[in-house]
Scaffold this motif. Structure first.
Motif, PDB file in Angstrom:
ATOM      1  N   GLU A  99      48.413  42.934  48.928  1.00 37.76           N
ATOM      2  CA  GLU A  99      47.206  43.280  49.679  1.00 37.76           C
ATOM      3  C   GLU A  99      46.107  42.225  49.539  1.00 37.76           C
ATOM      4  OE1 GLU A  99      49.325  47.136  48.805  1.00 37.76           O
ATOM      5  OE2 GLU A  99      48.825  45.316  47.682  1.00 37.76           O
ATOM      6  N   SER A 100      46.238  41.356  48.546  1.00 37.29           N
ATOM      7  CA  SER A 100      45.220  40.309  48.368  1.00 37.29           C
ATOM      8  C   SER A 100      45.389  39.160  49.356  1.00 37.29           C
ATOM      9  CB  SER A 100      45.266  39.767  46.939  1.00 37.29           C
ATOM     10  OG  SER A 100      46.440  38.994  46.718  1.00 37.29           O
ATOM     11  N   LEU A 101      46.525  39.058  50.019  1.00 37.75           N
ATOM     12  CA  LEU A 101      46.818  37.887  50.846  1.00 37.75           C
ATOM     13  C   LEU A 101      46.154  37.962  52.215  1.00 37.75           C
ATOM     14  CD1 LEU A 101      50.624  37.473  50.080  1.00 37.75           C
ATOM     15  CD2 LEU A 101      48.697  36.284  48.996  1.00 37.75           C
ATOM     16  N   ILE A 102      45.701  36.790  52.697  1.00 33.42           N
ATOM     17  CA  ILE A 102      45.275  36.632  54.077  1.00 33.42           C
ATOM     18  C   ILE A 102      45.944  35.382  54.640  1.00 33.42           C
ATOM     19  CG2 ILE A 102      43.073  37.806  53.737  1.00 33.42           C
ATOM     20  CD1 ILE A 102      41.693  35.070  53.706  1.00 33.42           C
ATOM     21  N   GLY A 103      45.850  35.225  55.954  1.00 31.72           N
ATOM     22  CA  GLY A 103      46.474  34.078  56.598  1.00 31.72           C
ATOM     23  C   GLY A 103      45.736  32.785  56.316  1.00 31.72           C
ATOM     24  N   ARG A 160      34.494  40.585  33.095  1.00 29.30           N
ATOM     25  CA  ARG A 160      34.013  41.837  32.514  1.00 29.30           C
ATOM     26  C   ARG A 160      34.797  42.201  31.255  1.00 29.30           C
ATOM     27  NH1 ARG A 160      32.711  46.162  37.408  1.00 29.30           N
ATOM     28  NH2 ARG A 160      30.747  45.155  38.074  1.00 29.30           N
ATOM     29  N   THR A 161      36.080  41.806  31.231  1.00 27.98           N
ATOM     30  CA  THR A 161      36.928  42.059  30.072  1.00 27.98           C
ATOM     31  C   THR A 161      37.753  40.802  29.802  1.00 27.98           C
ATOM     32  OG1 THR A 161      38.903  42.851  31.263  1.00 27.98           O
ATOM     33  CG2 THR A 161      37.152  44.471  30.864  1.00 27.98           C
ATOM     34  N   VAL A 162      38.563  40.829  28.748  1.00 29.37           N
ATOM     35  CA  VAL A 162      39.427  39.684  28.460  1.00 29.37           C
ATOM     36  C   VAL A 162      40.627  39.643  29.398  1.00 29.37           C
ATOM     37  CG1 VAL A 162      38.724  39.562  26.050  1.00 29.37           C
ATOM     38  CG2 VAL A 162      40.694  40.981  26.679  1.00 29.37           C
ATOM     39  N   GLU A 163      40.895  40.720  30.118  1.00 30.57           N
ATOM     40  CA  GLU A 163      41.975  40.749  31.107  1.00 30.57           C
ATOM     41  C   GLU A 163      41.406  40.352  32.463  1.00 30.57           C
ATOM     42  OE1 GLU A 163      44.989  41.148  30.238  1.00 30.57           O
ATOM     43  OE2 GLU A 163      44.689  41.881  28.197  1.00 30.57           O
ATOM     44  N   TRP A 164      42.099  39.467  33.194  1.00 29.71           N
ATOM     45  CA  TRP A 164      41.554  38.860  34.394  1.00 29.71           C
ATOM     46  C   TRP A 164      41.853  39.605  35.691  1.00 29.71           C
ATOM     47  CZ3 TRP A 164      43.596  33.211  33.433  1.00 29.71           C
ATOM     48  CH2 TRP A 164      42.930  32.673  32.322  1.00 29.71           C
ATOM     49  N   LEU A 165      42.788  40.521  35.698  1.00 33.09           N
ATOM     50  CA  LEU A 165      43.336  41.030  36.949  1.00 33.09           C
ATOM     51  C   LEU A 165      42.264  41.520  37.906  1.00 33.09           C
ATOM     52  CD1 LEU A 165      46.521  42.813  37.735  1.00 33.09           C
ATOM     53  CD2 LEU A 165      44.452  44.105  38.252  1.00 33.09           C
ATOM     54  N   GLN A 166      41.242  42.212  37.418  1.00 35.15           N
ATOM     55  CA  GLN A 166      40.264  42.825  38.317  1.00 35.15           C
ATOM     56  C   GLN A 166      39.449  41.792  39.101  1.00 35.15           C
ATOM     57  OE1 GLN A 166      37.209  45.060  36.125  1.00 35.15           O
ATOM     58  NE2 GLN A 166      37.831  43.933  34.306  1.00 35.15           N
ATOM     59  N   GLY A 167      39.411  40.558  38.637  1.00 38.36           N
ATOM     60  CA  GLY A 167      38.728  39.524  39.394  1.00 38.36           C
ATOM     61  C   GLY A 167      39.647  38.643  40.205  1.00 38.36           C
ATOM     62  N   LYS A 168      40.958  38.924  40.154  1.00 38.12           N
ATOM     63  CA  LYS A 168      41.936  37.999  40.713  1.00 38.12           C
ATOM     64  C   LYS A 168      42.771  38.567  41.856  1.00 38.12           C
ATOM     65  CE  LYS A 168      41.651  34.236  38.090  1.00 38.12           C
ATOM     66  NZ  LYS A 168      41.575  32.886  38.648  1.00 38.12           N
ATOM     67  N   THR A 169      42.709  39.856  42.078  1.00 33.60           N
ATOM     68  CA  THR A 169      43.581  40.424  43.108  1.00 33.60           C
ATOM     69  C   THR A 169      42.779  41.262  44.098  1.00 33.60           C
ATOM     70  OG1 THR A 169      45.691  41.566  43.492  1.00 33.60           O
ATOM     71  CG2 THR A 169      44.224  42.484  41.772  1.00 33.60           C
ATOM     72  N   TRP A 170      41.526  40.817  44.346  1.00 32.41           N
ATOM     73  CA  TRP A 170      40.676  41.511  45.303  1.00 32.41           C
ATOM     74  C   TRP A 170      41.354  41.546  46.672  1.00 32.41           C
ATOM     75  CZ3 TRP A 170      36.203  42.938  42.704  1.00 32.41           C
ATOM     76  CH2 TRP A 170      35.339  43.774  43.421  1.00 32.41           C
ATOM     77  N   GLU A 171      41.268  42.679  47.328  1.00 32.55           N
ATOM     78  CA  GLU A 171      41.941  42.820  48.619  1.00 32.55           C
ATOM     79  C   GLU A 171      41.425  41.789  49.622  1.00 32.55           C
ATOM     80  OE1 GLU A 171      43.102  46.381  51.748  1.00 32.55           O
ATOM     81  OE2 GLU A 171      42.916  46.747  49.602  1.00 32.55           O
ATOM     82  N   ALA A 172      42.365  41.219  50.387  1.00 35.12           N
ATOM     83  CA  ALA A 172      42.055  40.268  51.468  1.00 35.12           C
ATOM     84  C   ALA A 172      41.208  39.101  50.977  1.00 35.12           C
ATOM     85  CB  ALA A 172      41.383  40.979  52.633  1.00 35.12           C
ATOM     86  N   SER A 173      41.662  38.477  49.891  1.00 37.93           N
ATOM     87  CA  SER A 173      40.874  37.400  49.291  1.00 37.93           C
ATOM     88  C   SER A 173      41.643  36.100  49.073  1.00 37.93           C
ATOM     89  CB  SER A 173      40.337  37.864  47.926  1.00 37.93           C
ATOM     90  OG  SER A 173      41.400  38.036  46.997  1.00 37.93           O
ATOM     91  N   THR A 174      42.939  36.082  49.361  1.00 38.74           N
ATOM     92  CA  THR A 174      43.771  34.946  48.945  1.00 38.74           C
ATOM     93  C   THR A 174      44.456  34.290  50.141  1.00 38.74           C
ATOM     94  OG1 THR A 174      44.201  36.100  46.843  1.00 38.74           O
ATOM     95  CG2 THR A 174      45.646  34.252  47.398  1.00 38.74           C
ATOM     96  N   PRO A 175      43.913  33.199  50.668  1.00 36.88           N
ATOM     97  CA  PRO A 175      44.592  32.484  51.764  1.00 36.88           C
ATOM     98  C   PRO A 175      45.905  31.869  51.272  1.00 36.88           C
ATOM     99  CG  PRO A 175      42.301  31.755  51.497  1.00 36.88           C
ATOM    100  CD  PRO A 175      42.638  32.568  50.298  1.00 36.88           C
ATOM    101  N   PHE A 176      46.951  31.933  52.136  1.00 34.61           N
ATOM    102  CA  PHE A 176      48.288  31.515  51.721  1.00 34.61           C
ATOM    103  C   PHE A 176      49.030  30.988  52.936  1.00 34.61           C
ATOM    104  CE2 PHE A 176      52.629  33.347  50.221  1.00 34.61           C
ATOM    105  CZ  PHE A 176      53.021  32.123  49.716  1.00 34.61           C
ATOM    106  N   GLY A 177      49.459  29.712  52.870  1.00 36.59           N
ATOM    107  CA  GLY A 177      50.198  29.104  53.972  1.00 36.59           C
ATOM    108  C   GLY A 177      49.882  27.614  54.056  1.00 36.59           C
ATOM    109  N   PRO A 178      49.826  27.008  55.239  1.00 41.24           N
ATOM    110  CA  PRO A 178      50.258  27.615  56.499  1.00 41.24           C
ATOM    111  C   PRO A 178      51.773  27.708  56.633  1.00 41.24           C
ATOM    112  CG  PRO A 178      49.560  25.352  56.857  1.00 41.24           C
ATOM    113  CD  PRO A 178      49.249  25.659  55.419  1.00 41.24           C
ATOM    114  N   ASP A 179      52.489  26.802  55.927  1.00 39.05           N
ATOM    115  CA  ASP A 179      53.947  26.749  56.032  1.00 39.05           C
ATOM    116  C   ASP A 179      54.576  26.855  54.653  1.00 39.05           C
ATOM    117  OD1 ASP A 179      53.433  26.101  58.694  1.00 39.05           O
ATOM    118  OD2 ASP A 179      53.723  23.939  58.366  1.00 39.05           O
ATOM    119  N   LEU A 180      55.857  27.186  54.645  1.00 40.13           N
ATOM    120  CA  LEU A 180      56.724  26.936  53.498  1.00 40.13           C
ATOM    121  C   LEU A 180      57.484  25.657  53.809  1.00 40.13           C
ATOM    122  CD1 LEU A 180      59.052  29.367  51.593  1.00 40.13           C
ATOM    123  CD2 LEU A 180      59.932  27.198  52.444  1.00 40.13           C
ATOM    124  N   VAL A 181      57.370  24.678  52.940  1.00 38.58           N
ATOM    125  CA  VAL A 181      58.090  23.413  53.104  1.00 38.58           C
ATOM    126  C   VAL A 181      59.221  23.392  52.086  1.00 38.58           C
ATOM    127  CG1 VAL A 181      57.932  20.907  53.090  1.00 38.58           C
ATOM    128  CG2 VAL A 181      56.004  22.265  53.926  1.00 38.58           C
TER     129      VAL A 181
END
Length: 273
Positions: A99-103, A160-181
């Motif tokens: 769910e964190s991924l965007i185009g 906020r804590t020593v665990e990073w997940l809550q700052g790293k998997t925000w919904e619709a926050s991670t651009p990924f692409g454009p291609d797989l080479v």
């Protein structure tokens, strides 16, 4: 060979990226689905489906629904130093969710809850076949190819804590692409750059990793089975906004560009709600 996932009026479609057109690989809704076929290379090479213009295509995340996104922290020496840490003996691992991924060209909408949204250019490894406890000397054969990812981070939530997940998997926050080479056309080494409104913020060769893609595939597969379409985000180099004095974060109206020579460029307009 280059592969991508595009959005069409009928949903999404996996395509082969040719110089003159995007060619649909019929029967496969996205690159992740394609990679689950043992003969995915042959299917992609033989594809002769509907064609789409390269310019202006609506690109989805290259693998929209990976089963796992495993991220690596502190994997470039210059970033480790700027964050005041020691070179690690083992990779620091955390997860993202699909769910964190965007185009690659989608708008990046700043969440109203965070006032410290930062960039992190990364080389992404895409797994091409399933494996558990993969020997290091065989690990490269499990990689389908490489792509570009930006691990956009909400620093106020991350720390906020020593665990990073809550700052790293925000919904619709991670651009990924454009291609797989595919691995026959790219190997780590070329320059990776992140720029905000044209100002270069990060620029480091992708070969300057503490833990290589092959090591990460072997190491992570010791812990859990890697499956086709799984993604490993290999870490970011120095130059993040949070490590600057004064700190710099993304603002509405800016444009974030993330590029790796030979792989392509993510271009994401920053939008405030």
């Amino acid at each position: 060979m280059r592969l991508a996932t595009i959005r069409t009026r009928n949903g999404t479609a996996a395509v082969r990226v040719d110089p003159a057109a995007l060619v649909e690989i019929q029967g496969h809704d996205d690159v992740g689905q394609l990679l689950r076929q043992d003969n995915w290379r042959e299917l992609a090479q033989a594809a002769d489906g509907p064609r789409h213009a390269v310019d202006g295509a609506d690109r989805a995340p290259v693998v929209p629904h990976p089963g796992k996104i495993v991220c690596v922290g502190h994997n470039y020496r210059n970033h480790i130093r700027e964050m005041g840490r020691e070179i690690p003996e083992y990779p620091a691992l955390f997860a993202k969710y699909q769910e964190s991924l965007i185009g690659p060209f989608d708008d990046l909408v700043l969440p109203p809850e965070s006032s410290a949204v930062d960039w992190e250019a990364e080389l992404a490894v895409v797994v091409g076949k399933a494996g558990r406890r993969i020997p290091f000397d065989e690990a490269e054969s499990y990689i389908a190819g490489y792509s570009v990812l930006n691990d956009v981070s909400m620093r106020d939530y991350q720390f906020r804590t020593v665990e990073w997940l809550q700052g790293k998997t925000w919904e619709a926050s991670t651009p990924f692409g454009p291609d797989l080479v595919t691995v026959d056309e790219f190997s780590p080494g070329p320059l990776m750059t992140a720029a905000v409104d044209g100002a270069v913020m990060q620029q480091t060769p992708t070969g300057d990793l503490v833990f290589t893609p092959a090591f990460l595939v072997s190491y992570i597969s010791t812990i859990i089975t890697l499956n086709p379409g799984d993604v490993i985000a290999t870490g970011t180099p120095g130059g993040v906004g949070h490590a600057r004095d004064p700190k710099i974060y993304l603002k509405g109206g800016q444009v974030l560009e993330t590029s790796i020579e030979g792989l392509g460029t993510l271009t994401n307009r920053i939008v405030e709600v």
